[in-house]
Design an enzyme around this catalytic site. Structure first.
Site, mmCIF file in Angstrom:
data_model
loop_
_atom_site.group_PDB
_atom_site.id
_atom_site.type_symbol
_atom_site.label_atom_id
_atom_site.label_comp_id
_atom_site.label_asym_id
_atom_site.label_seq_id
_atom_site.Cartn_x
_atom_site.Cartn_y
_atom_site.Cartn_z
ATOM 1 C CE LYS A 121 5.504 2.067 0.918
ATOM 2 N NZ LYS A 121 5.202 0.558 0.292
ATOM 3 C CG ASP A 139 0.518 0.055 -2.319
ATOM 4 O OD1 ASP A 139 0.352 -0.208 -3.331
ATOM 5 O OD2 ASP A 139 -0.077 -0.327 -1.292
#
Ligand code: SF4
Length: 213
Positions: A121, A139
């Site tokens: 991420k 997220d």
């Protein structure tokens, strides 16, 4: 499940509502942006922005932070959660950048993920924000919005969500979609009280329809 066409349309609607959706993390260099992203795990961008100016002035370049001790860095991060581990990560990350990448933040996901404290991420956020390389960082907001709109199955894990979004959206929309979905999750489709009644996506949203019945 939403088709590719419907998913693109949903992103367009989000973009109309939040035309200025972008990262709220503040940084003056690629290296500092990377640090800010690492620090933002499980805390708010606002909390990170409050402490990073002092950190950035103290450690302008990877070499400076790589040479710092844990005792020097920890007090600067004390206002955010997990500050001890985050202090360790950013020192080690800076050391990795110096040792493996000649002091420059690398520009591929594979290389970024070789840095301490950097997962997929974080790497995706840095690729998109620092180098304008198409990527979709998943997220909590992107996950929730994707599942509520049935862009992905309810059981989809983070990697499946990323790959499905990449498949359903054209590459030139990936960065924008990431920002729009985060804003959508923050201000329209919140975890506890999504604003379904007034939502412009209600007609195509399976979750919304069950909530307003
Ligand atoms: Fe979220 Fe409700 Fe809008 Fe669906 S209708 S996207 S659940 S706010």
């Amino acid at each position: 499940m939403l088709s590719s066409k419907e998913t693109i349309r949903a992103i367009e609607v989000m973009s109309q509502k939040f035309p200025d959706a972008r990262t709220s993390l503040e940084a003056d260099t690629d290296f500092h942006f990377l640090l800010a992203v690492i620090l933002s795990a499980q805390t708010t961008d606002k909390a990170v922005n409050l402490l990073t100016p002092r950190l950035f002035v103290r450690y302008p370049a990877p070499e400076d932070l790589a040479a710092a001790s844990l005792e020097e860095v920890m007090p600067l991060l004390r206002s955010i959660g997990l500050y001890r581990n985050k202090s360790k990560y950013i020192i080690a990350c800076a050391a990795d950048i110096v040792a493996k990448f000649d002091g420059q933040v690398p520009q591929t996901r594979k290389e970024l993920m070789q840095l301490s404290g950097v997962g997929r991420k974080t790497a995706d956020v840095v690729l998109a924000e620092c180098f304008n390389i198409p990527a979709i960082a998943v997220d909590t907001h992107v996950t929730r919005v994707s599942k509520r709109l049935r862009i992905v199955p309810q059981t989809a894990d983070v990697l499946t969500i990323e790959k499905t979004l990449m498949k359903k959206l054209p590459e030139d929309l990936w960065i924008k979609a990431h920002h729009c979905m985060i804003f959508w999750g923050r201000y329209q489709c919140m975890a506890r009280k999504p604003l379904c009644v007034e939502c412009p996506l209600l007609l195509i949203c399976a979750e919304g329809k069950t909530r307003v019945q």
